[in-house]
Design an enzyme around this catalytic site. Structure first.
Site, PDB file in Angstrom:
ATOM      1  N   SER A  59     -46.807   1.274  16.321  1.00 55.75           N
ATOM      2  CA  SER A  59     -46.005   1.898  15.261  1.00 55.75           C
ATOM      3  C   SER A  59     -44.978   0.955  14.659  1.00 55.75           C
ATOM      4  CB  SER A  59     -45.295   3.143  15.799  1.00 55.75           C
ATOM      5  OG  SER A  59     -46.230   4.137  16.117  1.00 55.75           O
ATOM      6  N   SER A 100     -42.922   6.477  14.674  1.00 54.31           N
ATOM      7  CA  SER A 100     -43.578   6.693  15.972  1.00 54.31           C
ATOM      8  C   SER A 100     -44.788   7.579  15.736  1.00 54.31           C
ATOM      9  CB  SER A 100     -42.634   7.355  16.974  1.00 54.31           C
ATOM     10  OG  SER A 100     -43.385   7.749  18.117  1.00 54.31           O
ATOM     11  N   ARG A 152     -52.267   2.383  17.554  1.00 50.03           N
ATOM     12  CA  ARG A 152     -52.643   1.081  16.973  1.00 50.03           C
ATOM     13  C   ARG A 152     -53.769   1.214  15.964  1.00 50.03           C
ATOM     14  NH1 ARG A 152     -54.818   1.587  21.971  1.00 50.03           N
ATOM     15  NH2 ARG A 152     -56.926   0.866  22.382  1.00 50.03           N
ATOM     16  N   GLU A 238     -54.678  -4.478  24.135  1.00 54.73           N
ATOM     17  CA  GLU A 238     -54.915  -3.038  24.273  1.00 54.73           C
ATOM     18  C   GLU A 238     -56.398  -2.667  24.178  1.00 54.73           C
ATOM     19  OE1 GLU A 238     -51.849  -0.333  22.552  1.00 54.73           O
ATOM     20  OE2 GLU A 238     -51.076  -2.175  21.678  1.00 54.73           O
ATOM     21  N   HIS A 254     -42.320 -26.859  18.024  1.00 53.36           N
ATOM     22  CA  HIS A 254     -41.063 -27.317  18.608  1.00 53.36           C
ATOM     23  C   HIS A 254     -40.970 -26.943  20.080  1.00 53.36           C
ATOM     24  CE1 HIS A 254     -39.476 -28.592  14.715  1.00 53.36           C
ATOM     25  NE2 HIS A 254     -40.160 -27.560  14.237  1.00 53.36           N
ATOM     26  N   LYS A 346     -45.208   5.301  30.675  1.00 53.78           N
ATOM     27  CA  LYS A 346     -44.389   6.276  29.943  1.00 53.78           C
ATOM     28  C   LYS A 346     -44.123   7.510  30.809  1.00 53.78           C
ATOM     29  CE  LYS A 346     -45.583   5.104  25.129  1.00 53.78           C
ATOM     30  NZ  LYS A 346     -46.196   5.512  23.877  1.00 53.78           N
TER      31      LYS A 346
HETATM   32  C1  F6R Z   1     -51.335   2.555  21.692  1.00 60.86           C
HETATM   33  C2  F6R Z   1     -50.345   1.698  21.038  1.00 60.86           C
HETATM   34  C3  F6R Z   1     -48.976   1.581  21.641  1.00 60.86           C
HETATM   35  C4  F6R Z   1     -48.007   2.621  21.024  1.00 60.86           C
HETATM   36  C5  F6R Z   1     -46.609   2.520  21.641  1.00 60.86           C
HETATM   37  C6  F6R Z   1     -45.587   3.441  20.968  1.00 60.86           C
HETATM   38  O1  F6R Z   1     -52.511   2.622  20.914  1.00 60.86           O
HETATM   39  O2  F6R Z   1     -50.634   1.081  20.053  1.00 60.86           O
HETATM   40  O3  F6R Z   1     -48.517   0.268  21.419  1.00 60.86           O
HETATM   41  O4  F6R Z   1     -47.923   2.405  19.639  1.00 60.86           O
HETATM   42  O5  F6R Z   1     -46.673   2.829  22.995  1.00 60.86           O
HETATM   43  O6  F6R Z   1     -46.064   4.759  20.855  1.00 60.86           O
HETATM   44  P1  F6R Z   1     -45.974   5.480  19.435  1.00 60.86           P
HETATM   45  O7  F6R Z   1     -46.723   4.608  18.496  1.00 60.86           O
HETATM   46  O8  F6R Z   1     -46.625   6.808  19.639  1.00 60.86           O
HETATM   47  O9  F6R Z   1     -44.526   5.596  19.112  1.00 60.86           O
END
Ligand code: F6R
Length: 355
Positions: A59, A100, A152, A238, A254, A346
């Protein structure tokens, strides 16, 4: 090694359809742009002193795109903040864009709440979650993107929704021809790199084979090149579940370049992502530095962006990396979609914070 020309095998290793998601990037860009353009209740942007884009992981990349494509054209600085801490300069004259995909990322929600508290001008970009609910109840402009996938894989949506909303708010000029060019480049790319195109004619499948077990190290020139390099790195992490690195030219000349001095580079593949807008001081550094990496034993590759506008060039590089990383995962029998480790982290952190 899985045969990448065996479409049945591709589908069985990629049951959630990451390959389809990657092939759909062009459509996501045009749908996201239309959604951003029709955003309502956008903040007034008179007297703006800075733009701060807050997000994490997939995001946050939309913020990198915005910054790299527009930093020379916008009269105010654009900062990308990947942290739970909102920078001290953010106040009533700052536009804070909070992005997000899930709407539930702790760092991004912390920035949103702090920006609200400080009276910043706010736009929330999300597919739902707590961010959508909290933005709604605070009367903050929301741009709702299509949900149901991996963050992503929503890069097209998140980026173009942001561009559309900023155009609608009067901060960006008319972006429609740049977006249309990026869409056309990505359509052409998908026609050349899709699963039905055999490996002998398919650059992304070929690259996946050539990388084999090597660790990718991606280089790009400061600006859109280094944004593409960081995206490639994250996609190898990922989608492929492998370690990868990205660095920016000329900064890497550098420091990192010294690391290629000795003949112990065989386990790496250095991939240079080139584009038409590279600074004249940076351009000649690529062949010289690639020679140093090659002499260390590293496998070396170089790719050039297609297109005219910075946006189209950036997405042409991103599109190639997206395809290559998914084929690289599948060729090793790895399902590109799940990111179990991120989910586990998470959940553990959320459980810890509620104790
Ligand atoms: C998973 C991905 C992660 C999320 C990250 C934040 O596909 O790309 O890098 O983007 O954990 O979560 P969000 O994007 O839902 O805020």
């Amino acid at each position: 090694m899985i045969d990448l020309d065996d479409e049945r095998a591709l589908r069985s290793i990629d049951p959630s359809g990451m390959l389809d998601a990657v092939a759909g990037l062009s459509k996501d860009l045009s749908d996201g742009f239309a959604t951003g353009l029709s955003a309502e209740d956008l903040p007034v942007l008179d007297g703006l002193s800075a733009v701060t884009f807050c997000g994490m992981g997939g995001s946050a990349v939309a913020g990198d795109v915005l910054r790299s494509v527009f930093r020379e054209r916008l009269g105010v600085p654009v900062d990308v903040n990947r942290s739970p801490v909102l920078p001290g300069y953010c106040g009533t004259h700052t536009l804070v864009i909070v992005s997000s995909y899930s709407g539930n990322t702790a760092e991004t929600l912390a920035c949103f709440r702090e920006a609200l508290h400080r009276g910043c001008r706010l736009i929330a970009i999300t597919s739902g979650g707590s961010l959508a609910i909290e933005a709604d109840s605070a009367g903050v402009a929301r741009v709702i993107v299509r949900g149901g996938g991996q963050p992503r894989a929503a890069l097209g949506w998140l980026t173009a929704a942001c561009l559309g909303a900023l155009q609608a708010a009067g901060l960006l000029p008319d972006m429609s021809s740049d977006v249309a060019e990026a869409v056309a480049e990505l359509q052409a790319l998908a026609a050349r790199l899709g699963p039905d195109v055999p490996a002998r004619d398919n650059l992304a499948k070929e690259l996946a084979h050539r990388l084999a077990d090597r660790t990718p190290v991606i280089w790009g020139a400061d600006g859109i090149g280094s944004v593409a390099a960081a995206r490639w790195k994250a996609q190898f992490n990922e989608n492929g579940k492998i370690v990868a690195f990205a660095s920016s030219m000329s900064e890497l000349d550098h420091n990192e370049v010294v690391g290629w001095e000795r003949p112990n580079g065989e386990s790496y593949a250095v991939i240079a992502l080139r584009h038409g807008g590279e600074h004249s001081e940076i351009m000649p550094r690529f062949p010289l530095s690639l020679d140093i990496a090659k002499a260390s034993g590293a496998h070396v590759e170089e790719f050039r962006a297609a297109g005219r506008s910075a946006l189209a060039q950036l997405f042409s590089l991103i599109g190639l990396g997206d395809f290559a990383s998914v084929y690289h995962a599948i060729s090793r029998g790895v399902d590109p979609t799940p990111v179990v480790v991120i989910e586990r982290l998470k959940a553990a952190l959320a459980a810890g914070s509620s104790e």
